[in-house]
Design a protein around this motif. Structure first.
Motif: not given
Length: 133
Positions: A1-12, A101-111
């Protein structure tokens, strides 16, 4: 499974945190150097007031040392200002990535929740269809 946007932003964000820490370290180093040069200026100026028979022999050397230190002090102040700006910009960039990153985590949870609800709805509709048959 590929890393989500939030995970990539966490690394950045982790990289930006290191960059911010390095900028703050550089800022502190520049401030220390500026303070050392400032103290040396005071020390050199205080030696000019000494009353000594040998004072005149070293006057030119002291004047050169004061000029040289003033030039180095000006360079240290410029470096300190640049380091302060770099540290401020690194902190601001890190904060922007943290918010993204926080917005991406919220978006991923909603999805995920939306997908889960659609699965439940599909199961319910399939069960109703089976009852009608």
């Amino acid at each position: 499974m590929s890393a989500g946007r939030a995970d990539r932003l966490a690394r950045v964000r982790a990289v930006l945190d290191q960059k911010r820490q390095l900028a703050e370290w550089n800022q502190a180093r520049c401030r220390r150097e500026e303070a050392e040069r400032d103290a040396l200026s005071v020390e050199l100026l205080q030696t000019l007031g000494d009353q000594s028979l040998m004072q005149g022999l070293f006057l030119e050397a002291k004047a050169n040392a004061i000029r040289r230190n003033d030039a180095e002090l000006a360079a240290a102040r410029i470096a300190s200002e640049k380091a302060t700006i770099a540290a401020r910009e690194a902190g601001a960039t890190q904060k922007r990535v943290e918010r993204a990153e926080a917005r991406a985590r919220v978006d991923e949870a909603a999805a995920k929740e939306r997908a889960s609800l659609l699965d439940i709805l599909d199961d319910h509709l399939a069960a109703q269809a089976m009852r009608r048959l």
